[in-house]
Design an enzyme around this catalytic site. Structure first.
Site, PDB file in Angstrom:
ATOM      1  N   ASP A 162      -4.449   3.824  -2.515  1.00 41.23           N
ATOM      2  CA  ASP A 162      -5.621   4.139  -1.685  1.00 41.23           C
ATOM      3  C   ASP A 162      -6.106   5.561  -1.906  1.00 41.23           C
ATOM      4  O   ASP A 162      -5.428   6.514  -1.527  1.00 41.23           O
ATOM      5  CB  ASP A 162      -5.255   3.998  -0.202  1.00 41.23           C
ATOM      6  CG  ASP A 162      -5.122   2.559   0.226  1.00 41.23           C
ATOM      7  OD1 ASP A 162      -6.094   1.797   0.053  1.00 41.23           O
ATOM      8  OD2 ASP A 162      -4.048   2.190   0.739  1.00 41.23           O
ATOM      9  N   MET A 174     -11.965   4.859  -1.912  1.00 43.88           N
ATOM     10  CA  MET A 174     -12.761   5.077  -0.691  1.00 43.88           C
ATOM     11  C   MET A 174     -13.484   6.413  -0.874  1.00 43.88           C
ATOM     12  O   MET A 174     -13.110   7.435  -0.299  1.00 43.88           O
ATOM     13  CB  MET A 174     -11.836   5.073   0.532  1.00 43.88           C
ATOM     14  CG  MET A 174     -11.381   3.660   0.901  1.00 43.88           C
ATOM     15  SD  MET A 174      -9.937   3.624   1.979  1.00 43.88           S
ATOM     16  CE  MET A 174      -8.638   3.636   0.751  1.00 43.88           C
ATOM     17  N   SER A 182       0.842  -1.198   0.000  1.00 45.45           N
ATOM     18  CA  SER A 182       0.000   0.000   0.000  1.00 45.45           C
ATOM     19  C   SER A 182       0.872   1.241   0.000  1.00 45.45           C
ATOM     20  O   SER A 182       1.577   1.533   0.965  1.00 45.45           O
ATOM     21  CB  SER A 182      -0.916   0.004   1.230  1.00 45.45           C
ATOM     22  OG  SER A 182      -1.544   1.265   1.301  1.00 45.45           O
ATOM     23  N   ASP A 237      -7.087  -6.376   3.296  1.00 42.31           N
ATOM     24  CA  ASP A 237      -6.434  -5.065   3.454  1.00 42.31           C
ATOM     25  C   ASP A 237      -6.639  -4.541   4.868  1.00 42.31           C
ATOM     26  O   ASP A 237      -7.768  -4.317   5.297  1.00 42.31           O
ATOM     27  CB  ASP A 237      -7.075  -4.108   2.422  1.00 42.31           C
ATOM     28  CG  ASP A 237      -6.466  -2.722   2.407  1.00 42.31           C
ATOM     29  OD1 ASP A 237      -5.479  -2.467   3.109  1.00 42.31           O
ATOM     30  OD2 ASP A 237      -7.004  -1.872   1.656  1.00 42.31           O
ATOM     31  N   MET A 252      -8.786   8.453  -1.006  1.00 45.63           N
ATOM     32  CA  MET A 252      -9.739   8.829   0.055  1.00 45.63           C
ATOM     33  C   MET A 252     -10.257  10.241  -0.179  1.00 45.63           C
ATOM     34  O   MET A 252      -9.485  11.132  -0.535  1.00 45.63           O
ATOM     35  CB  MET A 252      -9.045   8.776   1.413  1.00 45.63           C
ATOM     36  CG  MET A 252      -8.392   7.439   1.715  1.00 45.63           C
ATOM     37  SD  MET A 252      -7.594   7.503   3.315  1.00 45.63           S
ATOM     38  CE  MET A 252      -6.845   5.858   3.338  1.00 45.63           C
ATOM     39  N   MET A 276     -12.024  -5.799   3.819  1.00 46.43           N
ATOM     40  CA  MET A 276     -11.285  -4.916   4.727  1.00 46.43           C
ATOM     41  C   MET A 276     -11.169  -5.586   6.102  1.00 46.43           C
ATOM     42  O   MET A 276     -12.164  -6.043   6.668  1.00 46.43           O
ATOM     43  CB  MET A 276     -12.013  -3.574   4.898  1.00 46.43           C
ATOM     44  CG  MET A 276     -12.027  -2.684   3.670  1.00 46.43           C
ATOM     45  SD  MET A 276     -10.406  -2.272   3.006  1.00 46.43           S
ATOM     46  CE  MET A 276      -9.626  -1.452   4.392  1.00 46.43           C
ATOM     47  N   HIS A 299      -7.843   1.444  -4.943  1.00 47.17           N
ATOM     48  CA  HIS A 299      -8.904   1.234  -3.953  1.00 47.17           C
ATOM     49  C   HIS A 299      -9.598   2.575  -3.705  1.00 47.17           C
ATOM     50  O   HIS A 299      -9.033   3.458  -3.062  1.00 47.17           O
ATOM     51  CB  HIS A 299      -8.240   0.674  -2.674  1.00 47.17           C
ATOM     52  CG  HIS A 299      -9.152   0.517  -1.497  1.00 47.17           C
ATOM     53  ND1 HIS A 299      -8.667   0.235  -0.227  1.00 47.17           N
ATOM     54  CD2 HIS A 299     -10.502   0.582  -1.375  1.00 47.17           C
ATOM     55  CE1 HIS A 299      -9.681   0.148   0.615  1.00 47.17           C
ATOM     56  NE2 HIS A 299     -10.800   0.357  -0.051  1.00 47.17           N
ATOM     57  N   HIS A 310      -0.793  -1.089  -4.544  1.00 47.04           N
ATOM     58  CA  HIS A 310      -2.116  -0.711  -4.027  1.00 47.04           C
ATOM     59  C   HIS A 310      -2.166   0.798  -3.787  1.00 47.04           C
ATOM     60  O   HIS A 310      -1.328   1.357  -3.071  1.00 47.04           O
ATOM     61  CB  HIS A 310      -2.351  -1.484  -2.725  1.00 47.04           C
ATOM     62  CG  HIS A 310      -3.715  -1.358  -2.142  1.00 47.04           C
ATOM     63  ND1 HIS A 310      -4.801  -2.079  -2.608  1.00 47.04           N
ATOM     64  CD2 HIS A 310      -4.190  -0.602  -1.120  1.00 47.04           C
ATOM     65  CE1 HIS A 310      -5.877  -1.769  -1.883  1.00 47.04           C
ATOM     66  NE2 HIS A 310      -5.531  -0.868  -0.981  1.00 47.04           N
TER      67      HIS A 310
END
Ligand code: DX5
Ligand code: ZN
Length: 216
Positions: free
Chosen positions: A34, A67, A7, A175, A36, A136, A65, A32
């Site tokens: 992330d 979010m 990540s 994750d 957000m 998750m 990913h 990965h």
């Protein structure tokens, strides 16, 4: 052998390309990423312009990913930026079928993510439509949290269902709080893709951590 997805949230952003290369050289198959929005989760990370730059500098399989409260609205920009896989939350507002279709139409793989409180069974209707499910094992939003063992039963249930519907190759990613202790439990439960942030980038030798996780 597990697929390792370091990540980048835990990488050194001043040396992102270097950190990505260290992981790839050590055998990480995914990176990965992330994303957000400060709304779906109480944190803000990085967005499509950062992916554009890093994907150009370091070609790799980018596992993005999202979010985000409305992931469908942002699928086009992440496809354009170089996402290889886009996962989005079942708990978000976007229509699931439409979001999967938009990701596939852009030539990327698609995955659905579930938070710790969401039952595995809620994803069953889409198991034949996605390449991956992400379970998750912490509340999304922050790295460095403690692994929640409730993820293990969900991984087992999803692996069993994937086999039952004739899709034993379905990627099952986990994750949150993944390290040398929790990763083997997840692989035993059916996980095939391990996301690890702090365990990799917080280690004195990140390459050794990737190598260990990959050997599982
Ligand atoms: C949390 C993110 C994770 C996070 C994992 O919302 O989805 O990918 O970076 O970090 P660690 O491995 O430190 O738990
Ligand atoms: Zn993540």
């Amino acid at each position: 052998m597990a697929i390792v997805a370091p990540s980048l949230l835990a990488a050194d952003f001043a040396h992102l390309a270097r950190d990505c290369r260290i992981c790839l050289d050590a055998g990480a198959k995914f990176l990965h990423f992330d994303v957000m929005d400060g709304h779906f989760v109480p944190n803000i990370s990085f967005g499509a312009p950062v992916l554009t730059s890093i994907a150009k500098a370091v070609p790799a399989f980018y596992d993005v990913h999202l979010m985000l409260t409305d992931p469908l609205d942002y699928v086009p920009m992440f496809l354009k930026a170089g996402a290889s896989m886009i996962t989005f939350h079942l708990e978000a507002n976007s229509p699931v079928d439409k979001t999967i279709e938009a990701i596939h139409a852009g030539g990327a793989q698609a995955g659905i993510v579930i938070k710790p409180a969401t039952p595995a069974e809620d994803v069953f209707p889409w198991l034949d439509k996605v390449e991956m499910v992400l379970v998750m094992s912490v509340e999304p939003g922050f790295g460095g949290q403690k692994f929640q063992s409730g993820a293990l039963d969900k991984l087992s249930a999803l692996r069993a269902q994937a086999v039952k519907i004739g899709r034993p190759e379905l990627l099952l990613e986990v994750d949150g709080g993944i390290d040398r202790t929790t990763a083997p439990l997840c692989v035993n439960a059916g996980a095939s893709v391990l996301v690890a942030g702090s365990a990799v980038f917080g280690a004195a030798d990140p390459a050794a951590e990737v190598d260990f996780l990959r050997s599982l």
